[in-house]
Write a protein that holds these residues in place. Structure first.
Motif, PDB file in Angstrom:
ATOM      1  N   ARG A   1       0.893  -1.246   0.026  1.00  0.00           N
ATOM      2  CA  ARG A   1       0.041   0.096  -0.054  1.00  0.00           C
ATOM      3  C   ARG A   1       0.927   1.136  -0.045  1.00  0.00           C
ATOM      4  O   ARG A   1       0.292   2.463  -0.527  1.00  0.00           O
ATOM      5  CB  ARG A   1      -0.866  -0.023   1.176  1.00  0.00           C
ATOM      6  CG  ARG A   1      -2.065  -0.951   1.174  1.00  0.00           C
ATOM      7  CD  ARG A   1      -3.046  -0.788  -0.051  1.00  0.00           C
ATOM      8  NE  ARG A   1      -4.039  -1.691   0.052  1.00  0.00           N
ATOM      9  CZ  ARG A   1      -4.023  -2.715  -0.554  1.00  0.00           C
ATOM     10  NH1 ARG A   1      -3.094  -3.143  -1.419  1.00  0.00           N
ATOM     11  NH2 ARG A   1      -5.185  -3.668  -0.866  1.00  0.00           N
TER      12      ARG A   1
ATOM     13  N   GLN B   1      -2.241  -2.823  -8.759  1.00  0.00           N
ATOM     14  CA  GLN B   1      -3.658  -2.398  -8.834  1.00  0.00           C
ATOM     15  C   GLN B   1      -3.538  -1.019  -8.369  1.00  0.00           C
ATOM     16  O   GLN B   1      -3.875  -0.179  -9.192  1.00  0.00           O
ATOM     17  CB  GLN B   1      -4.658  -3.238  -8.091  1.00  0.00           C
ATOM     18  CG  GLN B   1      -5.978  -2.919  -8.202  1.00  0.00           C
ATOM     19  CD  GLN B   1      -6.869  -3.809  -7.546  1.00  0.00           C
ATOM     20  OE1 GLN B   1      -6.481  -4.350  -6.461  1.00  0.00           O
ATOM     21  NE2 GLN B   1      -8.194  -3.997  -7.864  1.00  0.00           N
ATOM     22  N   TRP B   2      -3.250  -0.781  -7.220  1.00  0.00           N
ATOM     23  CA  TRP B   2      -3.136   0.660  -6.635  1.00  0.00           C
ATOM     24  C   TRP B   2      -1.899   1.033  -6.081  1.00  0.00           C
ATOM     25  O   TRP B   2      -1.885   2.243  -5.526  1.00  0.00           O
ATOM     26  CB  TRP B   2      -4.359   0.889  -5.565  1.00  0.00           C
ATOM     27  CG  TRP B   2      -5.667   0.482  -5.919  1.00  0.00           C
ATOM     28  CD1 TRP B   2      -6.456  -0.811  -5.722  1.00  0.00           C
ATOM     29  CD2 TRP B   2      -6.614   1.024  -7.053  1.00  0.00           C
ATOM     30  NE1 TRP B   2      -7.756  -0.385  -6.642  1.00  0.00           N
ATOM     31  CE2 TRP B   2      -7.858   0.484  -7.168  1.00  0.00           C
ATOM     32  CE3 TRP B   2      -6.322   2.392  -7.572  1.00  0.00           C
ATOM     33  CZ2 TRP B   2      -8.987   1.252  -8.070  1.00  0.00           C
ATOM     34  CZ3 TRP B   2      -7.311   2.839  -8.483  1.00  0.00           C
ATOM     35  CH2 TRP B   2      -8.495   2.063  -8.607  1.00  0.00           C
TER      36      TRP B   2
ATOM     37  N   MET C   1      -1.354   6.027 -10.647  1.00  0.00           N
ATOM     38  CA  MET C   1      -0.603   5.600  -9.429  1.00  0.00           C
ATOM     39  C   MET C   1       0.742   5.326  -9.877  1.00  0.00           C
ATOM     40  O   MET C   1       1.623   5.107  -8.993  1.00  0.00           O
ATOM     41  CB  MET C   1      -1.202   4.398  -8.679  1.00  0.00           C
ATOM     42  CG  MET C   1      -1.255   3.122  -9.446  1.00  0.00           C
ATOM     43  SD  MET C   1      -2.230   3.168 -11.051  1.00  0.00           S
ATOM     44  CE  MET C   1      -3.974   3.563 -10.418  1.00  0.00           C
TER      45      MET C   1
END
Length: 333
Positions: free
Chosen positions: A38, A56-57, A83
């Motif tokens: 993250r 993904q993120w 991102m």
């Protein structure tokens, strides 16, 4: 002679169910490591020896890229790639690809559903009936006849062009703003090309379909929202940061904007304290426009397969920074 290890692919993060990416990558002879990153520091540690990333993120920043000496390719689980530091990747000779067409139909359909819900005042009518009222003319005040209403489509890519076609088929007049698309192509599709200021000024409903960049962040803000006609409606199934949510909440409270339908937000999940939760005339969905069982299957499959294609020397049409090759070869692609 020592055996050379196969390239390593690191899945930095994914909240999608199943192990389809691992199956595809391993069947191609690649090593796979799944992480739950993250923060940038987590990515740098988990992917330190990776040749490719499936993202993904997780934030793929320039400092992260500086620590990934072996990295050659980044595949995004999704359409947007904000991102990822694209300029940083390009300068380091790293190719970046998105997954641009796995959910075009779904997002366009979700957008049109939102357009029609706002045009016909469905959220307010539903609440009124549930609250014991029965007044089509009272609670449905402001309902639009499509043939007398204008939809402004901001962004004319895969999704925006399909939304425009659907809206026109329903009878709406469609104006399109996209500085990266030839006006002749917009006219050939049967729509009117327009500058942003004009599109906002004439639209009864504005729907956003542009990538998030430094130029498009808060594209709809206090100033641009004020230019919209009183009683206009806003639909966003693209990126939450395209809208200044504080400005939008204020415009909804004042009545300048009659309604908004939002699937994406500046912070997700939408905070409990967000003024949008209690703003009048708002329809909210949880970043769900992309979803169907079909798209859920296609997304990880396509994102993984383009890693295999790239590492095996096959073309990857969805690379968004083709100029990466010049940097990798020292100036001669």
């Amino acid at each position: 002679m020592a055996m050379t290890e196969p390239p390593l692919v690191v899945i930095t993060d994914s909240d999608l169910p199943g192990d389809e990416p691992e199956r595809i990558l391993r069947s191609a002879g690649l090593r796979v490591r799944r992480a739950s990153c993250r923060r940038a520091e987590e990515v740098a540690e988990a992917a330190r020896d990776a040749t490719a990333l499936l993202v993904q993120w997780a934030p793929i920043t320039a400092p992260v890229l500086d620590r990934l000496d072996r990295l050659r390719f980044v595949s995004r689980l999704g359409i947007g790639y904000d991102m990822i530091d694209l300029a940083g990747a390009t300068a380091r000779g790293i190719a970046v690809a998105n997954t641009p067409d796995y959910c075009v139909e779904e997002v366009a359909a979700h957008t049109i559903a939102m357009v029609m819900a706002l045009a016909r005042r469905l959220p307010g009518l539903d609440r009124a009936v549930r609250g014991g009222r029965w007044s089509a003319t009272g609670d449905g005040a402001g309902a639009l006849r499509p043939s007398r209403a204008t939809v402004a489509v901001i962004g004319f890519g895969r999704i925006g062009s399909l939304v425009a076609a659907h809206a026109a088929a329903l009878g709406f007049r469609v104006v399109v703003h996209d500085p990266h698309v030839d006006e002749a192509a917009v006219r050939a599709a049967g729509h009117k090309p327009s500058q942003l200021e004009e599109a906002l000024a004439v639209a009864d409903i504005v729907t956003l379909h542009v990538p998030l960049t430094d130029l498009t962040r808060h594209l709809l803000n206090g100033e641009t929202i004020a230019r919209m006609r009183p009683g206009a409606r806003i639909v966003n199934t693209c990126r939450g940061e395209l809208i200044d949510e504080t400005a939008l909440a204020g415009a909804l409270a004042s009545g300048h904007i009659a309604a908004a339908a939002l699937d994406v937000f500046e912070q997700e999940p939408l905070p409990a304290a967000s003024p949008l939760r209690d703003a009048p005339g708002v329809l909210l969905t949880p970043h769900a426009a992309w979803y169907s069982p079909d798209s859920l299957q296609e997304l990880p499959r396509r994102a993984a397969r383009q890693i295999v294609d790239f590492l095996q020397g096959r073309p990857v049409p969805s690379i968004v920074n083709p100029e990466y090759a010049t940097a990798r070869t020292g100036g001669s692609a």
